[in-house]
Design a protein around this motif. Structure first.
Motif, PDB file in Angstrom:
ATOM      1  N   GLU A 340      48.226  36.269  48.538  1.00  0.00           N
ATOM      2  CA  GLU A 340      49.503  36.909  48.857  1.00  0.00           C
ATOM      3  C   GLU A 340      49.768  36.876  50.348  1.00  0.00           C
ATOM      4  N   GLU A 341      48.694  36.961  51.137  1.00  0.00           N
ATOM      5  CA  GLU A 341      48.848  36.914  52.590  1.00  0.00           C
ATOM      6  C   GLU A 341      49.400  35.553  53.031  1.00  0.00           C
ATOM      7  N   ASP A 342      48.907  34.482  52.412  1.00  0.00           N
ATOM      8  CA  ASP A 342      49.408  33.153  52.768  1.00  0.00           C
ATOM      9  C   ASP A 342      50.833  32.943  52.263  1.00  0.00           C
ATOM     10  N   GLN A 343      51.168  33.544  51.146  1.00  0.00           N
ATOM     11  CA  GLN A 343      52.556  33.481  50.664  1.00  0.00           C
ATOM     12  C   GLN A 343      53.481  34.210  51.635  1.00  0.00           C
ATOM     13  N   GLU A 344      53.031  35.361  52.122  1.00  0.00           N
ATOM     14  CA  GLU A 344      53.814  36.110  53.109  1.00  0.00           C
ATOM     15  C   GLU A 344      54.031  35.290  54.378  1.00  0.00           C
ATOM     16  N   ALA A 345      52.956  34.666  54.843  1.00  0.00           N
ATOM     17  CA  ALA A 345      53.044  33.868  56.063  1.00  0.00           C
ATOM     18  C   ALA A 345      53.994  32.697  55.879  1.00  0.00           C
ATOM     19  N   THR A 346      53.975  32.085  54.707  1.00  0.00           N
ATOM     20  CA  THR A 346      54.836  30.933  54.450  1.00  0.00           C
ATOM     21  C   THR A 346      56.299  31.339  54.398  1.00  0.00           C
ATOM     22  N   LEU A 347      56.591  32.470  53.786  1.00  0.00           N
ATOM     23  CA  LEU A 347      57.970  32.964  53.795  1.00  0.00           C
ATOM     24  C   LEU A 347      58.409  33.366  55.202  1.00  0.00           C
ATOM     25  N   ALA A 348      57.481  33.889  55.988  1.00  0.00           N
ATOM     26  CA  ALA A 348      57.803  34.211  57.377  1.00  0.00           C
ATOM     27  C   ALA A 348      58.129  32.939  58.161  1.00  0.00           C
ATOM     28  N   PHE A 349      57.394  31.863  57.885  1.00  0.00           N
ATOM     29  CA  PHE A 349      57.684  30.575  58.524  1.00  0.00           C
ATOM     30  C   PHE A 349      59.080  30.091  58.146  1.00  0.00           C
ATOM     31  N   ILE A 350      59.419  30.185  56.867  1.00  0.00           N
ATOM     32  CA  ILE A 350      60.756  29.775  56.427  1.00  0.00           C
ATOM     33  C   ILE A 350      61.822  30.615  57.127  1.00  0.00           C
ATOM     34  N   HIS A 351      61.586  31.917  57.240  1.00  0.00           N
ATOM     35  CA  HIS A 351      62.544  32.781  57.940  1.00  0.00           C
ATOM     36  C   HIS A 351      62.720  32.306  59.382  1.00  0.00           C
ATOM     37  N   TRP A 352      61.614  32.063  60.068  1.00  0.00           N
ATOM     38  CA  TRP A 352      61.673  31.621  61.477  1.00  0.00           C
ATOM     39  C   TRP A 352      62.430  30.309  61.591  1.00  0.00           C
ATOM     40  N   LEU A 353      62.162  29.382  60.687  1.00  0.00           N
ATOM     41  CA  LEU A 353      62.759  28.053  60.773  1.00  0.00           C
ATOM     42  C   LEU A 353      64.276  28.095  60.677  1.00  0.00           C
ATOM     43  N   PHE A 354      64.820  28.963  59.824  1.00  0.00           N
ATOM     44  CA  PHE A 354      66.257  28.959  59.545  1.00  0.00           C
ATOM     45  C   PHE A 354      67.009  30.159  60.122  1.00  0.00           C
ATOM     46  N   ASN A 355      66.304  30.996  60.912  1.00  0.00           N
ATOM     47  CA  ASN A 355      66.960  32.150  61.516  1.00  0.00           C
ATOM     48  C   ASN A 355      66.795  32.235  63.022  1.00  0.00           C
ATOM     49  N   SER A 356      65.628  31.843  63.538  1.00  0.00           N
ATOM     50  CA  SER A 356      65.408  31.973  64.977  1.00  0.00           C
ATOM     51  C   SER A 356      66.147  30.878  65.733  1.00  0.00           C
ATOM     52  N   GLU A 357      66.456  31.141  66.982  1.00  0.00           N
ATOM     53  CA  GLU A 357      67.126  30.141  67.811  1.00  0.00           C
ATOM     54  C   GLU A 357      66.258  28.901  67.969  1.00  0.00           C
ATOM     55  N   THR A 358      64.965  29.120  68.146  1.00  0.00           N
ATOM     56  CA  THR A 358      64.060  27.983  68.318  1.00  0.00           C
ATOM     57  C   THR A 358      63.990  27.149  67.051  1.00  0.00           C
ATOM     58  N   GLY A 359      63.800  27.822  65.915  1.00  0.00           N
ATOM     59  CA  GLY A 359      63.705  27.109  64.646  1.00  0.00           C
ATOM     60  C   GLY A 359      64.970  26.324  64.352  1.00  0.00           C
ATOM     61  N   LYS A 360      66.112  26.956  64.540  1.00  0.00           N
ATOM     62  CA  LYS A 360      67.376  26.275  64.255  1.00  0.00           C
ATOM     63  C   LYS A 360      67.616  25.112  65.222  1.00  0.00           C
ATOM     64  N   ASP A 361      67.160  25.261  66.453  1.00  0.00           N
ATOM     65  CA  ASP A 361      67.303  24.159  67.411  1.00  0.00           C
ATOM     66  C   ASP A 361      66.513  22.939  66.949  1.00  0.00           C
ATOM     67  N   PHE A 362      65.322  23.184  66.424  1.00  0.00           N
ATOM     68  CA  PHE A 362      64.543  22.068  65.865  1.00  0.00           C
ATOM     69  C   PHE A 362      65.300  21.422  64.714  1.00  0.00           C
ATOM     70  N   CYS A 363      65.811  22.252  63.806  1.00  0.00           N
ATOM     71  CA  CYS A 363      66.527  21.725  62.642  1.00  0.00           C
ATOM     72  C   CYS A 363      67.705  20.854  63.053  1.00  0.00           C
ATOM     73  N   ILE A 364      68.487  21.342  63.994  1.00  0.00           N
ATOM     74  CA  ILE A 364      69.744  20.686  64.346  1.00  0.00           C
ATOM     75  C   ILE A 364      69.528  19.497  65.280  1.00  0.00           C
ATOM     76  N   ASN A 365      68.806  19.739  66.370  1.00  0.00           N
ATOM     77  CA  ASN A 365      68.797  18.770  67.460  1.00  0.00           C
ATOM     78  C   ASN A 365      67.603  17.820  67.466  1.00  0.00           C
ATOM     79  N   LYS A 366      66.480  18.253  66.935  1.00  0.00           N
ATOM     80  CA  LYS A 366      65.298  17.397  66.978  1.00  0.00           C
ATOM     81  C   LYS A 366      65.025  16.716  65.641  1.00  0.00           C
ATOM     82  N   LEU A 367      65.404  17.373  64.554  1.00  0.00           N
ATOM     83  CA  LEU A 367      65.188  16.790  63.231  1.00  0.00           C
ATOM     84  C   LEU A 367      66.480  16.277  62.609  1.00  0.00           C
ATOM     85  N   GLY A 368      67.614  16.708  63.138  1.00  0.00           N
ATOM     86  CA  GLY A 368      68.904  16.232  62.644  1.00  0.00           C
ATOM     87  C   GLY A 368      69.206  16.654  61.221  1.00  0.00           C
TER      88      GLY A 368
END
Length: 455
Positions: A340-368
């Motif tokens: 469950e701890e690893d599931q929590e961490a993975t959902l936290a990663f998904i949150h960071w990727l699509f909510n944080s400024e850094t994560g979204k910058d990767f999505c948009i500008n570095k990964l396209g």
């Protein structure tokens, strides 16, 4: 402070409580994210299917995530056409992937026993088009991290040069809206290649080992989509092959109006094809929005204004209203067999990727990536001009072609189909074996999937 959506499906009450606390300095940091990662003790392991994303994910994105959140994470990238076998191996290990690809309902049949129900997560709630998720009556098990589109990438400058020539069969690129016109233009460009200063109309229809998917998946999607459309279904245990003649004529157009002789196609790679296009040696290449990085790497002077998409026309009535092939197989599920701890961490990663400024910058500008989430504003879009084109086509009023190839039974099917297609392409085989491999073998492999759920 933003409050995370109820995560009760995982019993993540600790995460909910943590999200209400003051955020430590490293939890979000300068990323603009206010989610509290301080209580997360698990680890993230993403088994990535996309080789083109591997370097950025492994060398840049994951270190940034760990630096900002304190959560241990890694990405491992599978080679082309090795993902299923690698997943089978990795998922049996003591520390298996926590995040892995489930790209279709066919894949869900194989991996459902490992897939967490995501229907009650913030991740699913933020998806703008819920139909993109892979689900069944038991829940939601896989969610896309990007929407993609593909078609015939076109060099507008070459087309404009062609239109200025005496005897050109069109006046502008806008005149190409069906197969007959595309065929006339491609054949005329091929005949006038020397005068245009290019090597051929189309880039190499590459068939080096492992690259058959460009034709057995992406091109075959066209006849598959139209047969499904006629039947009013989104999958089938049998195929009629109604549009195989249409498939043949677009495939013939590719291989007969190219910069490479058909007999040489087995030695050509997608890198060869994209270099040919990037260096402006050809007018057309079939590929998707992900190809822009490769084009830019091969020719940093290639102008974004000189590139556009055309739909893949195959000679079907009413195709003037057809758009690009838009969809996703870049869908991720979370391993329900990890802690469950690893599931929590993975959902936290998904949150960071699509909510944080850094994560979204990767999505948009570095990964396209064209991210299908409501956490992205209207101006948070990729600078990739092909991604912008996909978005324009999706809003054009034209009928997008769904990714019917996601229902292809298994790799065994694609291997047999690809082998027959290569024999035909290089002139050592006839067309009938291609039809047999595509149509007759479909029912066989669908039955195999139903019987053992494995490739």
């Amino acid at each position: 402070m933003k409050k995370a959506k109820k995560w009760a499906a995982l019993g993540l009450t600790a995460v909910m409580a943590a999200s209400m606390m003051a955020v430590p300095a490293y939890a979000g940091g300068e990323s603009g994210d206010d989610f509290d990662y301080s209580s997360i003790t698990g680890k993230v392991y993403w088994l990535n299917q996309k080789p083109e994303d591997g370097p950025v994910l492994e060398e840049e994105l994951i270190p940034a995530f760990t630096e900002e959140t304190g959560i241990e994470a890694k990405v491992v990238t599978a080679g082309a056409n090795t993902y299923e076998n690698m997943l089978r191996s990795e998922i049996a290990k003591d520390e298996p992937p926590t995040l892995f690809q489930i790209g279709s309902k066919v894949a869900l049949e194989r991996w459902k026993s490992y897939a967490l129900d995501l229907s009650d997560t913030e991740w699913y709630d933020s998806l703008t088009d819920k139909s993109l998720a892979i689900s069944d009556d038991d829940g939601v098990f896989s969610i896309p991290y990007t929407v993609e589109g593909y078609g015939i990438i076109t060099n507008k400058r070459i087309i404009e040069d062609y239109c200025a020539m005496d005897g050109a069969v069109i006046e502008s690129i806008d005149d190409i809206n069906n197969f007959d016109t595309l065929k006339a233009v491609a054949e005329d460009i091929q005949a006038k290649a020397d005068d245009l200063g290019i090597l051929g109309a189309f880039a190499s229809t590459s068939f080096s080992p492992g690259e058959e998917w460009r034709w057995t998946n992406h091109l075959f999607n066209m006849p598959l989509y139209y047969e499904y459309k006629d039947k009013g279904v989104d999958d089938s245990d049998t195929l009629d092959g109604t549009y195989m003649d249409n498939f043949k004529q677009i495939f013939d157009l590719y291989i007969n109006n190219s910069c490479t002789e058909p007999a040489m196609l087995s030695s050509m790679t997608i890198e060869n094809a994209m270099a040919e296009f990037a260096l402006e040696e050809v007018a057309f290449v079939q590929n998707g929005n992900w190809a822009w990085t490769t084009i830019a790497e091969n020719n940093e002077d290639f102008s974004a204004e000189d590139i556009c998409f055309l739909p893949i026309y195959i000679g079907v009535e009413g195709e003037e209203n057809q758009g690009l092939c838009i969809g996703s197989e870049a869908n991720l599920g979370i391993n329900n067999q990890v802690s469950e701890e690893d599931q929590e961490a993975t959902l936290a990663f998904i949150h960071w990727l699509f909510n944080s400024e850094t994560g979204k910058d990767f999505c948009i500008n570095k990964l396209g990536w064209i991210s299908p989430y409501n956490t992205f504003s209207d101006d948070e879009v990729p600078s990739n001009p092909l991604a912008a084109q996909v978005m324009e086509w999706s809003n054009s009023g034209k009928e997008s072609v769904s990714w019917a190839f996601n229902t292809i039974p298994n790799q065994s099917y694609k291997d047999k189909f690809g082998a027959a297609l290569l024999e035909y392409a290089q002139g050592t085989g006839e067309w009938d074996p291609v039809v047999e491999a595509a149509v007759d073998n479909w029912a066989v492999e669908k039955q195999n999937i139903q019987e053992d759920g494995a490739e």
